[in-house]
Motif scaffolding. Structure first.
Motif: not given
Length: 819
Positions: A497, A532, A567, A570-571, A574, A700, A762, A767-768
């Motif tokens: 990531i 997001l 975007t 996967s950040t 984060d 998620d 993070s 986590k992503a």
């Protein structure tokens, strides 16, 4: 006796009710309620912030924005050939069509005729006539390349005029290069080849080849893996509105507003501050709107500025397929040395991608593919070679996983073949190659794997899915079933990531607290349905100790947060979550200081929770304190910034620490195939995925489920076919391109999150979860491969290519049965 596959797969009426019950069981509502009562706003399952709007049809997408008076509509005239020279165009014939206001060509672009995101090799419109280099015409690069833009009073009129392209273009055709193999054979690449060599014993590539030859066993083979269309529900669209002083406001369905701003500014020969790009939400992106929204934004902006009227450019599905790129297909050749336990001792692999006609993002996609060939496994001696083949097809681009899935599936195919040749269970061979904890834990690009949870995660899934017993049951079923064969596979994943490019790993945000206690947040990420904005609002609510409902996220806007990254990778949560947290924390600290000054005590003792502020034994409403702070002239807004720490990358040596952390996961899939027809069905899938300390478990889990089904489509049904002579993409519509539907979901679908916080700092140790789960459906592909192998008594390694369509399965069955 064998039942027909349709009867065999009938699902009891209770199955989907059980699935719903199981879904609820994956989240502990009582634990979440206790956490929320204690003031937590993260780690809580909340509906998507726009869920009600989505259901009601009230969520505003670009095409829903009320059109301003005088709005014109644009359509693109596309090349009817895949390669050649554009000598001219009969503009008069197009201009004469009813409703046409203007026909624009490359000559009408006041600035740079280029929309390449990294390499400047991608024209917005194909130039016409003799070029600066003396050539007799503009280079036509693929069938579907935009040549001219028609601006008309209605969308239908623009499309009808643009459809004349086949008749009015004067073209000198040439023979196209269409496949990665052709491109590789001719040395045609969009970027220079890449090489990553790592040896624990100091060998060079030649030494690694010698190690392969000296190994107890050797595997030499090739593999084809197809590409994939993003198939976002909302197609590419831009709506450009001219502003005073020559400026322009572009509403664009894009994952990268800042890049759109820069490319539109270059096309119009304007400074960046004169271009305003805005995106409230997208109806899906999956990487297809990271760089490739640029062409449409540029054309709409050029037309709007030229005519001083608003211009909308919305593609239909067919044109979207024909103009835009997709996931890179890959062709691999590999040579592997391994021991009696199935451990890889040395490996060499060449990966050749179909990059398309221009570089686009093919270089970083190939970099990530090379950096994910190891997946979950330690490779002591490895030589990797990456070639981005230039072909006369659409320029391929980002797609969820961004090269990671293409890199990792190669090593999974290798280990699957090794297991079959040794007569061992594939899971045992995979385990023998797992990264270690304190040794055997350095990647080929020299990053140490410091957060390895592969063994406990895989072990937990193996137990919960009853893998061993089901393996025996599959063998028993196959022994008694001559036509229908079952297959079972468990595959792990390790996914890095961060952006490959260090400076992209930064983000900014603005948080405003109004005097009534309501809160507005704006950040540089874009919302494409992945939740997001929901997560960022949760982070802000948690930081300020208020209800989620107090916080609202606004459209991504280049006039609010500048110089944003895409975007992607996967950040989103984060980076933007950390930036928003930074902004909210500054406001909270100012409010705490105000509360202490007014009511006594120290700022450090002030606590914010559940819309209340606790200070020196007193309890205030959050809005009350905000009102007091305003009277005391305390700044109630703040900007925030975040840059991911500890990253490094040397692209010349292809070494460093390109990833802040790794996400892990594993899946078990069981399939049944019909050996007479090639038909197959996924019977059950069990997934355990690592999201760290999830910010929003419900969101998620939804991302994991969606990625699994999308990846399954890539590897099984979504086949891209170009005509071998004309270069036309023949699978350019829903009628010829098959994405998975709800009917393709397994009747038993068990998805859980692995409860282990991120070792890195993070956002709230989460986590992503956008891209890593797309590797989970490798288990479906290898379960199909296992079933095909069973048809031949596991004597022959199945030559199964991806996508594993019915035709591909039948070809593989013929090979194993003949062997």
């Amino acid at each position: 006796m064998n039942k027909p596959i349709a009867e065999h797969l009938l699902v009891p009426a209770t199955a989907f009710a059980s699935y719903q019950d199981n879904t609820a069981a994956r989240i502990d509502p009582q634990a979440e309620a206790r956490a929320q009562d204690a003031g937590a706003r993260v780690g809580i399952s909340r509906a998507h912030e726009s869920a009600a709007l989505h259901v009601a049809g009230a969520a505003t997408y670009i095409d829903d924005i009320p059109e301003l008076a005088g709005t014109l509509h644009c359509a693109l005239g596309l090349s009817p050939v895949a390669a050649g020279r554009l000598l001219g165009i009969d503009l008069a014939a197009v201009q004469a069509m009813p409703g046409v206001v203007r026909v624009l060509t490359a000559a009408d672009i006041p600035g740079t005729n280029d929309c390449g995101s990294i390499v400047h090799d991608d024209p917005i419109l194909c130039p016409i006539g003799r070029q600066d280099d003396g050539s007799a015409g503009g280079e036509i690069r693929y069938l579907g390349q935009p040549v001219f833009a028609v601006v008309a009073s209605t969308r239908d009129a623009a499309r009808r005029a643009a459809a004349l392209a086949r008749k009015v273009l004067q073209v000198e055709p040439a023979k196209p290069v269409l496949t990665p193999r052709e491109a590789h054979a001719g040395g045609h690449y969009v970027v220079p080849p890449m090489h990553l060599v790592r040896s624990t014993s100091g060998r060079d590539a030649e030494g690694i080849r010698a190690a392969i030859a000296a190994a107890p066993h050797r595997l030499t083979d090739s593999l084809d893996v197809g590409g994939q269309e993003q198939f976002y529900l909302e197609g590419q669209i831009s709506y450009a509105i001219p502003k005073e002083g020559g400026a322009v406001h572009v509403h664009c369905s894009t994952q990268h507003p800042s890049e759109m701003q820069h490319l539109v500014a270059h096309a119009l020969h304007l400074p960046a501050h004169a271009v305003h790009v805005e995106c409230r939400r997208m109806g899906g992106g999956f990487g297809g709107k990271e760089s490739q929204s640029a062409l449409f934004a540029c054309v709409a902006a050029v037309a709007a500025r030229a005519l001083r009227r608003p211009v909308k450019l919305r593609l239909d599905r067919d044109d979207d397929f024909m103009v835009t790129g997709r996931r890179h297909c890959f062709w691999y050749e590999y040579d592997i040395g391994y021991d009696d336990e199935g451990r890889i001792l040395a490996a060499e692999i060449s990966m050749v991608s179909r990059a398309g006609h221009s570089a686009d993002l093919s270089a970083p996609v190939m970099t990530r593919a090379l950096c994910h060939f190891d997946n979950a496994y330690w490779l002591p001696e490895v030589a990797m070679h990456g070639f981005s083949g230039r072909t006369n097809t659409q320029s391929n681009t980002a797609f969820r996983g961004f090269g990671g899935p293409q890199g990792a599936i190669a090593v999974e195919n290798i280990l699957d073949s090794i297991a079959r040749r040794l007569g061992r269970d594939a899971l045992a061979v995979r385990r023998a190659n797992f990264y270690g904890i304190t040794e055997r834990n350095v990647t080929p690009y020299q990053q140490t794997v410091q957060d390895n949870i592969l063994e406990p995660l895989v072990g937990a899934l193996e137990a919960s899915s009853d893998y061993a017993a089901r393996r025996a049951a599959v063998a028993a079923f196959n022994a008694a079933s001559p036509v229908l064969k079952r297959g079972l596979a468990l595959t792990p994943l390790k996914f890095g990531i961060s952006f490959n490019v260090k400076h992209f790993n930064q983000a900014g945000a603005l948080v405003h607290v109004y005097t009534d206690g309501s809160i507005l947040v704006n950040h540089g990420g874009t919302e494409m349905g992945q939740g997001l904005n929901t997560k960022v609002c949760q982070v802000v609510a948690h930081e300020l100790g208020v209800a989620f409902e107090r916080v609202r996220a606004t459209a991504t806007d280049t006039t609010k947060v500048a110089n944003t990254s895409a975007t992607a990778a996967s950040t989103g949560a984060d980076l933007n979550g950390k930036a928003a947290q930074d902004a909210a924390r500054q406001i909270r600290e100012r409010l705490a200081a105000c509360a202490a000054a007014r009511h006594g005590g120290t700022a450090e003792q002030v606590r914010f929770a559940n819309d209340k502020v606790f200070v020196n034994g007193r309890e205030l409403g959050f809005d009350v304190l905000v009102g007091e702070a305003y009277l005391d002239r305390v700044q109630l807004w703040s900007d925030g910034f975040y840059a991911t720490p500890g990253l490094s990358w040397d692209r010349e040596t292809m070494t460093g620490r390109p990833f802040y952390y790794f996400a892990y996961g594993a899946a078990v899939s069981e399939v049944v195939i019909d050996t007479l027809t090639g038909e197959w069905k996924l019977l059950r899938a069990d997934i355990l995925h690592d999201a760290g300390k999830s910010l929003n478990p419900a969101v998620d889990i939804g991302q994991v489920e969606g990625a699994f089904i999308q990846g399954m489509g890539w590897l099984t049904t979504e086949e891209l076919v170009w005509h071998p002579e004309s270069g036309k993409l023949t699978t350019h519509a829903p009628s010829t391109y098959k994405i998975p539907t709800a009917n393709d979901c397994p009747p038993v679908f068990n998805v859980r999150l692995f409860d282990r916080e991120n070792v890195e700092d993070s956002i709230h140790r989460s986590k992503a979860v956008g891209e890593p789960p797309l590797l989970l459906p490798f288990s479906v592909f290898f379960a199909i491969r296992d079933a095909v192998s069973a048809a031949g008594g596991h004597r022959v390694d199945p030559p199964l290519s991806a996508p594993a369509t019915g035709e591909s399965i039948l070809r593989a069955l013929s090979a194993v049965q003949a062997g």
